[in-house]
Design a protein around this motif. Sequence first.
Motif, PDB file in Angstrom:
ATOM      1  N   UNK A   9      -4.656 -42.782 -23.077  1.00  0.00           N
ATOM      2  CA  UNK A   9      -4.981 -42.171 -21.793  1.00  0.00           C
ATOM      3  C   UNK A   9      -6.207 -42.861 -21.214  1.00  0.00           C
ATOM      4  N   UNK A  10      -6.483 -42.584 -19.949  1.00  0.00           N
ATOM      5  CA  UNK A  10      -7.603 -43.215 -19.248  1.00  0.00           C
ATOM      6  C   UNK A  10      -8.660 -42.184 -18.911  1.00  0.00           C
ATOM      7  N   UNK A  16      -9.847 -47.098 -21.576  1.00  0.00           N
ATOM      8  CA  UNK A  16      -8.566 -46.778 -22.214  1.00  0.00           C
ATOM      9  C   UNK A  16      -8.842 -46.168 -23.587  1.00  0.00           C
ATOM     10  N   UNK A  17      -8.296 -44.971 -23.800  1.00  0.00           N
ATOM     11  CA  UNK A  17      -8.606 -44.194 -24.996  1.00  0.00           C
ATOM     12  C   UNK A  17      -7.343 -43.900 -25.782  1.00  0.00           C
ATOM     13  N   UNK A  18      -7.523 -43.596 -27.063  1.00  0.00           N
ATOM     14  CA  UNK A  18      -6.390 -43.459 -27.980  1.00  0.00           C
ATOM     15  C   UNK A  18      -6.455 -42.146 -28.748  1.00  0.00           C
ATOM     16  N   UNK A  19      -5.274 -41.609 -29.047  1.00  0.00           N
ATOM     17  CA  UNK A  19      -5.171 -40.438 -29.922  1.00  0.00           C
ATOM     18  C   UNK A  19      -3.911 -40.555 -30.768  1.00  0.00           C
ATOM     19  N   UNK A  20      -3.986 -40.012 -31.968  1.00  0.00           N
ATOM     20  CA  UNK A  20      -2.792 -39.795 -32.769  1.00  0.00           C
ATOM     21  C   UNK A  20      -2.169 -38.483 -32.296  1.00  0.00           C
ATOM     22  N   UNK A  72     -11.084 -48.151 -26.390  1.00  0.00           N
ATOM     23  CA  UNK A  72     -11.888 -49.257 -25.893  1.00  0.00           C
ATOM     24  C   UNK A  72     -13.375 -48.952 -25.978  1.00  0.00           C
ATOM     25  N   UNK A  73     -14.129 -50.001 -26.032  1.00  0.00           N
ATOM     26  CA  UNK A  73     -15.581 -49.876 -25.956  1.00  0.00           C
ATOM     27  C   UNK A  73     -15.999 -49.710 -24.497  1.00  0.00           C
ATOM     28  N   UNK A  74     -17.012 -48.924 -24.290  1.00  0.00           N
ATOM     29  CA  UNK A  74     -17.471 -48.647 -22.931  1.00  0.00           C
ATOM     30  C   UNK A  74     -18.337 -49.788 -22.413  1.00  0.00           C
ATOM     31  N   UNK A  75     -18.176 -50.137 -21.139  1.00  0.00           N
ATOM     32  CA  UNK A  75     -19.013 -51.164 -20.536  1.00  0.00           C
ATOM     33  C   UNK A  75     -20.468 -50.709 -20.467  1.00  0.00           C
TER      34      UNK A  75
END
Length: 290
Positions: A9-10, A16-20, A72-75
């Motif tokens: 998800x964003x 961009x982020x992730x989940x199981x 993702x890593x944050x800017x």
Amino acid sequence: MTDFADRWWRSEDGVRLYARDYAGAAGEAKLPVIAIHGLTRNSADFGAIAPIVAATGRRVLAVDVRGRARSDRAADPMTYQPAQYARDMLALMDQAGVGRAVFMGTSMGGLITMALTAIAPERIAAAILNDVGPEVSLVGLTRIAAYAGQPVDTPAWDDAVAYARKHNAIALPHYTDADWQAFARRVFREGPDGRPVLDYDPNIAVPIRAAGQAALVPDLWSDFERLATGRPTLLIRGATSDLLDAEIAGRMRARAPEMRYAEVPGIGHAPMLDEPAAEAAILEFLGSVA
């Protein structure tokens, strides 16, 4: 074969982020669970408890908070703070079609849950706080701050295992060599040169360093009271925890007398939630939540 699906998800700022995404077993619809890990960890920490909860009929979304593992890593490293993490959880809920959820937060994950009560308390149906409170011991915070975001020299997996054991043996004294091997594989990944590297952005420590001593003395009592007095809440504490000591836990229980409480014997900060006492408390608690 895994027992979860990959979900992306964003965030509002485009990360961009992730989940199981563990599907709940068939049956009567129940509120899902959003599981949030600690400062330097990731969704793999819930690899044992998430399938057990899902088997009871609850969908489980175990997240990688921004800057960790597959997210993702944050800017901007100054976004590595609980208020932003809480907004990221709202974005997940909106994009995954989740109106309300039970939040299960370990350490920092519990702080994120408390921060969410200041933004959108109506989205939290119930909460499980794993070894964290609105105030925490300076002893444990100092220990964690000493290694979080610091460079490590781990040319081989044996070195990664030794690092994992060094920083976590105080909390998990019962772990075997095989346990530490598995633990290292959860918190390290293989870098492009084949060397294991910690699976998080070292810049997660930038806001902590910027805040200085103030970062080590959080006061979230108003958020905690809003959380724990307005909905079902379970506090789990490692009996030898150096982050959530017995005195702080006692004050939490006094301020929220309806809150359930479970202590995990022989475990420090933080229980992995696969311990029998933790698992039993979680299942009993969730059994009382719609």
